[in-house]
Design a protein around this motif. Structure first.
Motif, short mmCIF file in Angstrom:
data_model
loop_
_atom_site.label_atom_id
_atom_site.label_comp_id
_atom_site.label_asym_id
_atom_site.label_seq_id
_atom_site.Cartn_x
_atom_site.Cartn_y
_atom_site.Cartn_z
N ALA A 18 -6.50 3.39 30.59
CA ALA A 18 -6.97 2.84 29.31
C ALA A 18 -7.91 1.64 29.53
CB ALA A 18 -5.79 2.49 28.41
N PRO A 19 -7.56 0.67 30.40
CA PRO A 19 -8.52 -0.42 30.64
C PRO A 19 -9.82 0.07 31.28
CG PRO A 19 -6.32 -1.09 31.32
CD PRO A 19 -6.25 0.37 31.02
N ALA A 20 -9.74 1.09 32.14
CA ALA A 20 -10.98 1.61 32.74
C ALA A 20 -11.91 2.13 31.65
CB ALA A 20 -10.65 2.71 33.75
N GLU A 21 -11.35 2.91 30.75
CA GLU A 21 -12.18 3.45 29.66
C GLU A 21 -12.64 2.32 28.74
OE1 GLU A 21 -10.66 6.97 27.70
OE2 GLU A 21 -9.72 7.68 29.54
N ALA A 22 -11.76 1.36 28.51
CA ALA A 22 -12.11 0.23 27.63
C ALA A 22 -13.25 -0.60 28.23
CB ALA A 22 -10.89 -0.65 27.39
N SER A 23 -13.20 -0.81 29.53
CA SER A 23 -14.23 -1.66 30.15
C SER A 23 -15.60 -1.02 29.95
CB SER A 23 -13.92 -1.90 31.63
OG SER A 23 -14.11 -0.73 32.39
N THR A 24 -15.63 0.31 29.96
CA THR A 24 -16.89 1.03 29.72
C THR A 24 -17.27 0.97 28.24
OG1 THR A 24 -16.10 2.52 31.44
CG2 THR A 24 -18.04 3.20 30.23
N ASN A 25 -16.31 1.29 27.38
CA ASN A 25 -16.59 1.32 25.94
C ASN A 25 -17.04 -0.04 25.41
OD1 ASN A 25 -16.29 3.95 24.91
ND2 ASN A 25 -14.06 3.81 25.05
N LEU A 26 -16.43 -1.11 25.92
CA LEU A 26 -16.72 -2.44 25.36
C LEU A 26 -17.98 -3.07 25.96
CD1 LEU A 26 -13.95 -1.94 24.11
CD2 LEU A 26 -13.45 -4.36 24.42
N SER A 27 -18.64 -2.33 26.86
CA SER A 27 -19.91 -2.86 27.38
C SER A 27 -20.97 -2.90 26.28
CB SER A 27 -20.39 -2.02 28.57
OG SER A 27 -20.67 -0.72 28.14
N ARG A 28 -20.71 -2.18 25.17
CA ARG A 28 -21.70 -2.16 24.08
C ARG A 28 -21.78 -3.50 23.35
NH1 ARG A 28 -18.73 2.44 20.73
NH2 ARG A 28 -18.50 3.06 22.88
N GLY A 54 -16.75 7.07 14.38
CA GLY A 54 -16.67 5.87 13.54
C GLY A 54 -15.38 5.09 13.71
N MET A 55 -14.54 5.55 14.64
CA MET A 55 -13.32 4.81 14.98
C MET A 55 -13.72 3.98 16.20
SD MET A 55 -9.84 7.02 15.28
CE MET A 55 -9.39 6.73 16.98
N ILE A 56 -13.69 2.67 16.08
CA ILE A 56 -14.21 1.84 17.17
C ILE A 56 -13.44 2.15 18.46
CG2 ILE A 56 -14.39 -0.55 17.98
CD1 ILE A 56 -15.07 -1.30 15.04
N ALA A 57 -14.19 2.52 19.50
CA ALA A 57 -13.58 3.12 20.69
C ALA A 57 -12.86 2.09 21.55
CB ALA A 57 -14.65 3.82 21.51
N PHE A 58 -11.65 2.45 21.99
CA PHE A 58 -10.90 1.65 22.95
C PHE A 58 -10.82 2.50 24.23
CE2 PHE A 58 -6.07 0.55 23.71
CZ PHE A 58 -6.34 0.19 25.01
N ALA A 59 -10.00 3.55 24.24
CA ALA A 59 -9.92 4.44 25.40
C ALA A 59 -10.13 5.87 24.88
CB ALA A 59 -8.57 4.31 26.09
N ALA A 105 0.88 -1.18 0.00
CA ALA A 105 0.00 0.00 0.00
C ALA A 105 0.91 1.22 0.00
CB ALA A 105 -0.90 0.02 1.24
N PRO A 106 0.49 2.30 -0.70
CA PRO A 106 1.33 3.51 -0.68
C PRO A 106 1.34 4.16 0.69
CG PRO A 106 -0.35 3.63 -2.42
CD PRO A 106 -0.69 2.45 -1.57
N TRP A 107 0.20 4.08 1.41
CA TRP A 107 0.10 4.66 2.75
C TRP A 107 -1.09 4.04 3.45
CZ3 TRP A 107 -0.94 10.60 1.57
CH2 TRP A 107 -1.99 10.72 0.65
N ALA A 108 -1.21 4.33 4.76
CA ALA A 108 -2.25 3.66 5.53
C ALA A 108 -2.71 4.53 6.69
CB ALA A 108 -1.72 2.33 6.07
N LEU A 109 -3.92 4.20 7.16
CA LEU A 109 -4.44 4.81 8.39
C LEU A 109 -4.21 3.85 9.55
CD1 LEU A 109 -8.00 6.33 7.82
CD2 LEU A 109 -5.79 7.50 7.91
N GLY A 110 -3.78 4.41 10.67
CA GLY A 110 -3.69 3.65 11.90
C GLY A 110 -4.38 4.41 13.01
N THR A 111 -4.38 3.85 14.20
CA THR A 111 -4.83 4.59 15.38
C THR A 111 -3.82 4.35 16.49
OG1 THR A 111 -6.17 2.78 16.28
CG2 THR A 111 -7.28 4.36 14.81
N ASP A 112 -3.70 5.36 17.36
CA ASP A 112 -2.70 5.34 18.42
C ASP A 112 -3.38 5.70 19.73
OD1 ASP A 112 -0.51 6.20 20.15
OD2 ASP A 112 0.76 6.27 18.37
N THR A 113 -3.31 4.79 20.70
CA THR A 113 -3.88 5.05 22.02
C THR A 113 -2.74 5.22 23.03
OG1 THR A 113 -5.84 3.78 21.42
CG2 THR A 113 -5.50 4.20 23.77
N GLY A 114 -1.73 4.33 22.93
CA GLY A 114 -0.56 4.46 23.80
C GLY A 114 0.74 4.27 23.04
#
Lengths: 96, 487
Positions: free
Chosen positions: B306-316, B196-201, B161-170
């Motif tokens: 980050a896990p505290a926020e994740a535990s809430t976000n992933l309750s969905r 639309g970026m699936i939430a982690f923290a 791929a010429p370039w890509a999108l990533g996400t950075d939490t830590g």
């Protein structure tokens, strides 16, 4: 340290089914992670405000006007068990 | 024009070829779609065909990046296209809408090559937590590509791929970029919409470009940044972003946080770091030692917050509205079975850790304390930036480690983020650029030789333009050869 009883309690709060192996592994792993995290207790936080968010924003509002959102069919399209325009779930009462 | 030339071009060069009429958008896309079929690194979880690549793309769009195709981390919602976040719980999920980052690129005429592999819900530093198997490092397939955006880094490094999108939490953009010998930029929190970026923290998650060079990172960021009313924490970058042109570093001060960098860096990585520091001085920059006294506690604070926020976000993920459902007994069992059966081990670990840290009796001792340590880290950076323009560190203390090397001990894996987590907690922008090669510690039977080393530069909030200018000048001086990563 975290005891087995706490692991099971937290699993219940998290709505996570854990098998015996998972529970015992988590007991060890969470204990070791928390041991590390406990080093935070060495830091003087007297009088320090908590940071929940780094962007200084409050109450971002928009005008209260209706506008189109997802169609009901589209919203239901990915549901495991849609029925009559709604999400169907099993009974909250355990059977028997 | 020769297809090999096109496939070897950076994104900016590709844009110039399209603009100059040497290649049409259609020819460019079809050459790249054919190329992605060569992926034997498990870099892509889903590859587009000619039709799906342009699904929501405005094919008449003008502008500087129209027609340059892009790989997208599988954490971004893409309308009608499978989006799993590398989790079994979202297997088969096709979102009804595009993430704002994806939509902004689609409206700029950028086709999608595919969705890239990652650690499940972006939780991991090696890509080994993917429910679909790890992506491999193209420089040495016995090694990890880093994580969580491992697939994005691997496909860019491999020339898939010429370039890509990533996400950075830590560190999830910067660390895999370092491991794969490419550029990874984590912008200031709020620069790019998280819609639309699936939430982690949510207080840490930020979209970032993974590219072949600094110019491409600037080009992508210029299109991505901006306020979005669908994400009330998004602000955009005032004044926007332009392509960097700096040739030297005169008048700029770089600070090395001695207390952090002393935490044990492999000798080969340290040698590349020291050489890069000399290059900064040759280019006219001043380098001094600074203090970030609390940065070394970043990992501890991060692995509470980050896990505290994740535990809430992933309750969905409850088996009701989308994704998988495991059983149809009573409602409570359905929740527990669904989450128990379809979440992977690392995701469960973090949900457990986060729920524990937020639970009654532990909230103040863990979550409240970690939030205050976060404040201290923010203050550390404020103090540092009153003295220097940039903070520099190795991106990671080691080169890419071997597959399976760190999977048995979660804490060892977490320490892989030591140098990248403090910037995430402070919300400031940071970039990793490839700075050289080093031999892996331990070597080992069948080791494929030297691996890329990343150099991290961090700037004050919304200092992206200065950061890109400095990185651009330094990148030229380093003149890294990424050829060894191409497959």
């Amino acid at each position: 340290m975290i005891e087995r009883e706490q692991v099971l309690h937290v699993a219940r709060l998290s709505r996570l089914k854990l098998d015996e192996d998972e529970a015992s592994r988590l007991e060890t792993e969470l204990s070791s992670i928390l041991d590390h995290v406990d080093r935070l207790a060495e830091i003087d936080i007297e009088g320090i405000e908590p940071t929940s968010h780094v962007v200084p924003l409050e109450n971002v509002l928009r005008d209260d006007v209706t506008r189109p959102s997802l169609d009901r069919e589209v919203a239901l399209d990915q549901a495991p068990d849609p029925v009559d325009g709604a999400f169907r779930v099993p009974s909250p009462q355990a059977e028997g | 024009m020769a297809e090999t030339e096109l496939l070897a071009a950076t994104a900016a060069e590709t844009a110039a070829l399209i603009e100059g009429g040497q290649v049409s958008r259609e020819e460019c896309l079809s050459a790249w779609l054919e190329r992605t079929a060569a992926d034997d690194l498990n870099g892509y979880l889903w590859r587009a065909d000619a039709e799906s690549a342009v699904g929501t793309v405005d094919q008449d769009a003008g502008g500087p990046i129209a027609g340059v195709p892009l790989a997208i981390k599988d954490i971004f919602c893409t309308a009608g296209v499978p989006t799993t976040a590398a989790s079994k719980i979202l297997e088969g999920y096709r979102p009804p809408y595009d993430a704002t980052a994806v939509a902004r690129l689609a409206s700029a005429g950028v086709p999608m090559l595919g969705k890239t592999n990652m650690d499940e819900f972006a939780m991991g530093s090696s890509n080994e937590n993917s429910a679909y198997g790890p992506a491999l490092n193209p420089w040495d397939r016995s090694r990890v590509p880093g994580g969580s955006s491992g697939g994005s880094a691997a496909v860019v490094a491999a020339g898939l791929a010429p370039w890509a999108l990533g996400t950075d939490t830590g560190g999830s953009v910067r660390q895999p970029a370092a491991f794969c010998g490419v550029v990874g930029l984590k912008p200031t929190y709020g620069s790019i919409s998280r819609y639309g970026m699936i939430a982690f923290a949510s207080s840490l998650d930020q979209c970032g470009p993974i590219t072949q060079d600094v110019t491409d990172a600037a080009m992508l960021l210029a299109r991505l940044e901006g306020r979005d009313e669908m994400d009330s924490t998004s602000t955009g970058i005032e004044g926007g972003v332009v392509l960097p042109l700096a040739e030297d570093l005169k008048g700029l001060k770089f600070g090395i946080p001695a207390d952090l960098v002393d935490e044990g860096v492999d000798p080969g990585v340290k040698a590349v770091f020291d050489r890069t520091v000399e290059r900064i001085e040759t280019l006219g920059g001043k380098v001094e030692m600074i203090e970030l006294p609390h940065a070394k506690h970043g990992i501890s604070a991060y692995y509470v917050l980050a896990p505290a926020e994740a535990s809430t976000n992933l309750s969905r993920y409850d088996g009701v509205r989308y994704g998988q459902r495991a059983s149809d007994k009573d409602l409570g069992s359905m929740y527990e079975d669904t989450r128990g059966d379809y979440f992977g081990p690392e995701v469960k670990r973090r949900i457990m850790l986060g729920t524990y840290a937020l639970s009654s009796g532990y909230y103040d001792a863990y979550y409240g304390r970690a939030q205050r340590v976060r404040t201290k880290i923010v203050h550390d950076f404020d103090a540092a930036f009153s003295k220097v323009d940039f903070v520099i560190t190795p991106t990671s203390s080691s080169v890419a480690f071997g597959l399976g090397e760190k999977t048995s001990d979660p804490l060892t894996m977490y320490m892989a983020d030591l140098f990248t987590v403090p910037m995430s907690l402070a919300g400031i922008p940071a970039i990793s650029i490839p700075a050289g090669m080093a031999a892996p510690e331990g070597g080992g039977e069948g080791a494929g030789g030297d691996m890329p080393v990343g150099f991290q530069i961090a700037a004050p909030a919304f200092g992206e333009q200065k950061l890109l200018e400095a990185s651009f000048a330094l990148e030229k001086a380093i003149d890294f050869d990424g050829g060894g990563g191409r497959i």
